[in-house]
Design an enzyme around this catalytic site. Structure first.
Site, PDB file in Angstrom:
ATOM      1  N   CYS A 140     -79.732  26.763  -3.807  1.00 51.39           N
ATOM      2  CA  CYS A 140     -80.783  26.757  -2.853  1.00 51.39           C
ATOM      3  C   CYS A 140     -82.164  27.028  -3.548  1.00 51.39           C
ATOM      4  O   CYS A 140     -83.197  26.242  -3.250  1.00 51.39           O
ATOM      5  CB  CYS A 140     -80.624  27.890  -1.798  1.00 51.39           C
ATOM      6  SG  CYS A 140     -79.019  27.675  -0.691  1.00 51.39           S
TER       7      CYS A 140
ATOM      8  N   CYS B 120     -77.944  31.109  -2.515  1.00 52.46           N
ATOM      9  CA  CYS B 120     -77.264  30.893  -3.825  1.00 52.46           C
ATOM     10  C   CYS B 120     -78.295  30.377  -4.774  1.00 52.46           C
ATOM     11  O   CYS B 120     -79.253  30.023  -4.280  1.00 52.46           O
ATOM     12  CB  CYS B 120     -76.028  30.313  -3.902  1.00 52.46           C
ATOM     13  SG  CYS B 120     -75.964  28.458  -3.560  1.00 52.46           S
TER      14      CYS B 120
ATOM     15  N   ASP C 238     -75.328  53.212  26.805  1.00 49.31           N
ATOM     16  CA  ASP C 238     -74.435  54.344  26.647  1.00 49.31           C
ATOM     17  C   ASP C 238     -75.199  55.482  25.877  1.00 49.31           C
ATOM     18  O   ASP C 238     -74.528  56.401  25.287  1.00 49.31           O
ATOM     19  CB  ASP C 238     -73.380  53.996  25.798  1.00 49.31           C
ATOM     20  CG  ASP C 238     -72.861  52.523  25.729  1.00 49.31           C
ATOM     21  OD1 ASP C 238     -71.823  52.491  25.963  1.00 49.31           O
ATOM     22  OD2 ASP C 238     -73.706  51.852  25.171  1.00 49.31           O
TER      23      ASP C 238
ATOM     24  N   ASP D  39     -66.774  51.301  24.140  1.00 52.02           N
ATOM     25  CA  ASP D  39     -67.053  50.758  25.450  1.00 52.02           C
ATOM     26  C   ASP D  39     -66.339  49.432  25.758  1.00 52.02           C
ATOM     27  O   ASP D  39     -65.913  48.813  24.573  1.00 52.02           O
ATOM     28  CB  ASP D  39     -68.637  50.633  25.365  1.00 52.02           C
ATOM     29  CG  ASP D  39     -69.030  50.208  26.789  1.00 52.02           C
ATOM     30  OD1 ASP D  39     -70.063  49.395  26.697  1.00 52.02           O
ATOM     31  OD2 ASP D  39     -68.544  50.393  27.795  1.00 52.02           O
TER      32      ASP D  39
END
Lengths: 48, 816
Positions: free
Chosen positions: B99, B96, B687, B499
């Site tokens: 910061c 934000c 997979d 899965d």
């Protein structure tokens, strides 16, 4: 209407100046990050 | 209502908590890491940070604070006062404006620092080191101490390229826009002056118009000519061909009429045409850049420094400077910085970043380890084989980035557009011939109007824009799309094959069952068994030990860990061994992963079965899928019992256990033969066959893993609900694209005959085409706004997406 003989070249010069100014702005990254300067105004810094 | 940590808002552990004093009141924090950061911030006089910020920080990892001196590696080879005195960083953890403010204030206070530029939306910080007293390590250390994670920006990365592309586009837009306004002023003059203007004046205005329009055409319009030539050279017809043709013909005719002194000139139409087309392309480019931004984060998951062994002594060096043949030391808990081979030591590597496998693998001398895997075993020495861009991680990252070669769907759209363009060219020619034969002097004008007014923009422009908008909107949520066509296919699926391990479960072990053994001289009850095990596992750094972390336990003594086998130690007055059946002295124990056996001198005391934690919103997600007409199914390689249990818990009716990859693929195919459209969801690597066969493939990655790139869509994070969001977005996108196609069809059916019949003047045609394409493009950007994220969606053009967890949670709660 002869005033146009002056006015039109004048407007062309202004156009050239406007384009030059825009190119300068792009080269100096004025169009990057349009958000931070907006927030910066709102920061209440006592020492600024 | 439980209070969270003052700094990171995570739940507080058992009291007593550390605390920091802010605004006169003691605030609790969850850990020493957060305490250190908060103390620094408040102590430097920037406590207002906590007042300004509008979202919470990420939890601070204390180990980063311990190794601060490693950053001094960046000071070597740094020559103060040279031209390259700008430190360009990508900083993670800025979420934000507050910061940005904090970073700016803190860095400016360091000695020798000149200008500091912070771009919160883009995650970039640029620091100018003005004199000799300034060192890069000071800047980097300060950022780490504030709880952020800085990374050096590579010299010429694609961000720089994007910036150049954008600057060039802006320049062209400026020339086209300013020139267009000027030329139109003159044109308006000639329109209103019709009849009362002297021919000399008229010519004067036309000459000036030409002087302005020509540079516009050649400079701003250059992309169209280049694109048209390239298309023709490749024997393809794209939207740029009629555009370039129309521009060239209009300009040529206008110049000729100017020289002859009679006939219409089209300089105003040319300028407008160029400007509006460039505007549409600029919007598309901005969205494309935004979508591509997230894939950059892959490189930021690696540590910035590595411990290179120089003459046997570990020295901290920047990771980017590692060369093949270097030896690096990778201690326990550290991330492997480059692909390499182990030369000494035994590692237990957690490769979940790369493969999605939650359980660590043992690697001994001579075996390969990959950059990005985390070492949970002892310290190892690794000889570097490939570093930086040549690591497997980096190569996966580039595969994930969209915009490389045009995806399947876009190529199909291009082919259709090609047919449309051909039809337009032929029609324009036919119109010219017909009107010429009919003796009209305006034949050229009518043909030009036809050429200009048709708009295959719905296909060539709006569809990529819609897909870019959807991709960008999803990227903000941590959902990565590498193929826009896959997103559209997702809208039509009716079966989802899941899965089990790592997909429906988190890959985080937890205690499932505790079975004490009765025939033992001094047996332990269930609770005591668990407590002893937890006491021993407290000292273990093994990932499976995390399952015991929350269980109360007495303190164990003299605990030793045998890599990959188990732990042994004393609790109370007895010595115990806990681990694999062989280690604990039992015969081969019960089958299945993660069964630990506890034994003491008298024999086996019992076994503890660990299982993987299912994702918490699994049941809700499956129900949401069902509501959308998508049936879920589990295909797992695991044993029957765990799969059945999970299916029951999640409310899934169909499931199959003990499936080999080939069997999974067969299931996909048989469903497809029955007319189903199948989405396969797995962890990305194990997979392969299943994901490839499905209509759409998706991988779920825990934490910040981005590397499961065999799949077309990747979900990051721990929740399953983003899947629902993705499906909804896919359907919305498909709807909007259909709307665009319908509009384009209606518009063309109305406009083209009108132009062919001579009812439309060229500049009206330009206006019509531009408005139509603008409508279609803006409609596509609606997708950005449809994902409500509390930000100004259209204003977000050109910004880099930032993974925003709190907004994501808010959106999920409203989407379910």
């Amino acid at each position: 209407m002869r005033i146009l003989l002056v006015l039109i070249p004048l407007s062309l010069m202004l156009l050239g100046a406007a384009i030059w100014a825009f190119f300068w702005a792009v080269r100096n990254d004025q169009f990057e990050d349009l958000d931070t300067p907006a927030w910066r105004i709102l920061s209440e810094d006592p020492d600024e | 209502m439980t209070e969270g940590c003052f700094h990171c808002d995570q739940p507080l552990p058992a009291p007593p908590w550390p605390s920091v004093r802010w605004n006169g009141v003691d605030r609790p924090v969850c850990c020493p890491g957060c305490a250190a950061v908060a103390t620094l911030i408040i102590g430097s006089g920037q406590g207002d940070y906590y007042r300004f910020r509008d979202s919470t920080a990420a939890k601070v990892d204390p180990t980063r604070l311990e190794r601060l001196d490693d950053w001094e590696a960046f000071d070597r080879g740094w020559k103060p006062g040279t031209a390259s005195n700008r430190l360009e960083l990508t900083v993670g953890g800025m979420h934000c404006a507050a910061c940005g403010w904090l970073i700016e204030k803190q860095l400016r206070a360091l000695p020798g620092i000149g200008a500091v530029e912070v771009d919160v939306g883009g995650g970039e910080v640029t620091v100018e080191l003005a004199d000799r007293s300034a060192l890069p390590s000071q800047v980097l250390k300060r950022l780490v101490r504030l709880g952020f994670s800085p990374h050096l920006r590579a010299g010429e990365d694609s961000r720089a390229l994007q910036r150049r592309e954008r600057s060039a586009a802006l320049r062209r837009l400026a020339v086209a826009g300013l020139g267009m306004m000027q030329v139109m002023m003159y044109a308006v003059g000639t329109y209103f002056g019709e009849g009362s203007m002297t021919p000399a004046l008229q010519r004067y205005l036309e000459i000036v118009s030409m002087l302005i329009a020509t540079p516009i055409l050649l400079y701003a319009g250059a992309p169209f000519f280049v694109g048209a030539f390239r298309a023709l050279a490749a024997r393809a017809l794209t939207m740029e061909v009629p555009v370039a043709l129309a521009l060239a013909l209009a300009w040529g005719a206008s110049c000729r009429n100017l020289l002859w002194g009679s006939g219409p000139v089209y300089f105003d139409s040319i300028s407008m045409f160029v400007f509006f087309l460039l505007a549409g392309r600029f919007i598309e480019m901005s969205l494309r850049h935004r979508a591509a931004g997230l894939a950059q984060s892959l490189a930021e998951l690696l540590p910035e420094t590595a411990m290179r062994l120089e003459a046997g002594v570990p020295v901290a060096v920047p990771r980017a400077r590692l060369e093949p043949g270097d030896s690096v030391l990778v201690r326990r808990g550290e991330t492997v910085p480059a692909d390499g081979r182990i030369t000494a030591g035994v590692a237990e590597v957690d490769e979940s970043l790369l493969t999605g496998e939650p359980l660590p693998r043992r690697r001994v001398a001579g075996e390969r380890v990959l950059a990005g895997s985390i070492n949970h075993g002892g310290a190892v020495t690794v000889e570097v084989v490939a570093g930086d861009e040549r690591t497997w991680l980096a190569r996966l990252g580039t595969g994930l980035r969209p915009g490389g070669s045009r995806p399947r769907f876009a190529r199909l759209a291009d082919r259709i557009a090609g047919v449309v363009v051909l039809a337009v060219l032929l029609l324009a020619g036919a119109v010219y011939l017909a009107w010429s034969l009919a003796g009209s002097s305006d034949a050229f004008q009518y043909a030009l109007a036809v050429l200009v007014v048709t708009c295959p923009c719905a296909l060539s422009l709006a569809t990529p824009v819609a897909l870019s908008a959807a991709t960008a909107a999803l990227a903000r949520r941590g959902i990565l799309v590498s193929d826009g066509g896959a997103l559209l296919a997702l809208a039509r699926i009716d079966r989802a094959l899941f899965d089990k391990t790592g997909t429906l479960t988190l890959g985080a072990p937890r205690v499932a069952a505790v079975e004490p053994v009765a025939n033992h001289p001094a047996p332990l009850g269930r609770a005591k068994l668990l407590a002893v095990a937890a006491a021993l596992e407290r000292f273990s750094a093994h990932p499976l030990a995390a399952a015991f972390a929350s269980i109360e336990a007495p303190t164990a003594q003299q605990v030793t860990e045998t890599e990959g086998q188990g732990v042994s130690g004393r609790v109370g007055d007895r010595g115990y061994r806990l681990g694999r059946p062989g280690f604990a002295g039992a015969a081969a124990g019960p089958p299945g992963e993660g069964s630990l056996v506890l034994a003491d001198a008298g024999g086996v005391l019992g076994s503890i079965r660990l299982e993987d934690t299912p994702r918490e919103d699994g049941r809700a997600a499956i129900a949401a899928l069902a509501r959308r007409g998508i049936e879920a199914e589990i295909l797992s390689g695991d044993a029957r019992a765990p799969v059945a249990g999970l299916a029951a818990a999640l409310g899934i009716r169909r499931w199959r256990a003990r499936q080999t990859p080939a069997a999974k693929r067969r299931r996909v195919r048989s469903l497809q033969r029955r007319g189903c459209r199948v989405l396969a969801i797995g962890d990305g690597v194990n997979d392969g066959p299943q994901l490839e066969a499905a209509d759409v493939s998706m991988a779920l990655a825990g934490g910040a893993s981005l590397a499961q790139s065999r799949a077309q869509l990747v979900l990051t994070g721990e929740r399953l609900m983003p899947l629902i969001e993705t499906v909804d977005t896919a359907r919305r996108t498909r709807r909007i694209i259909t709307q665009n196609l319908v509009w384009a069809a209606l518009y063309n059916l109305a406009a083209v005959p009108a132009a062919a019949l001579g009812l439309i003047v060229p500049w009206v045609a330009v206006l019509g085409m531009s408005l139509s394409s603008l409508i279609v493009v803006l409609n596509s950007t609606r997708i950005l706004g449809l994902i409500r994220d509390g930000r100004r969606s259209l204003r977000a053009f050109g910004r880099r997406p930032v993974l925003d967890a709190s907004a994501a949670r808010r959106a999920e709660e409203s989407a379910a």
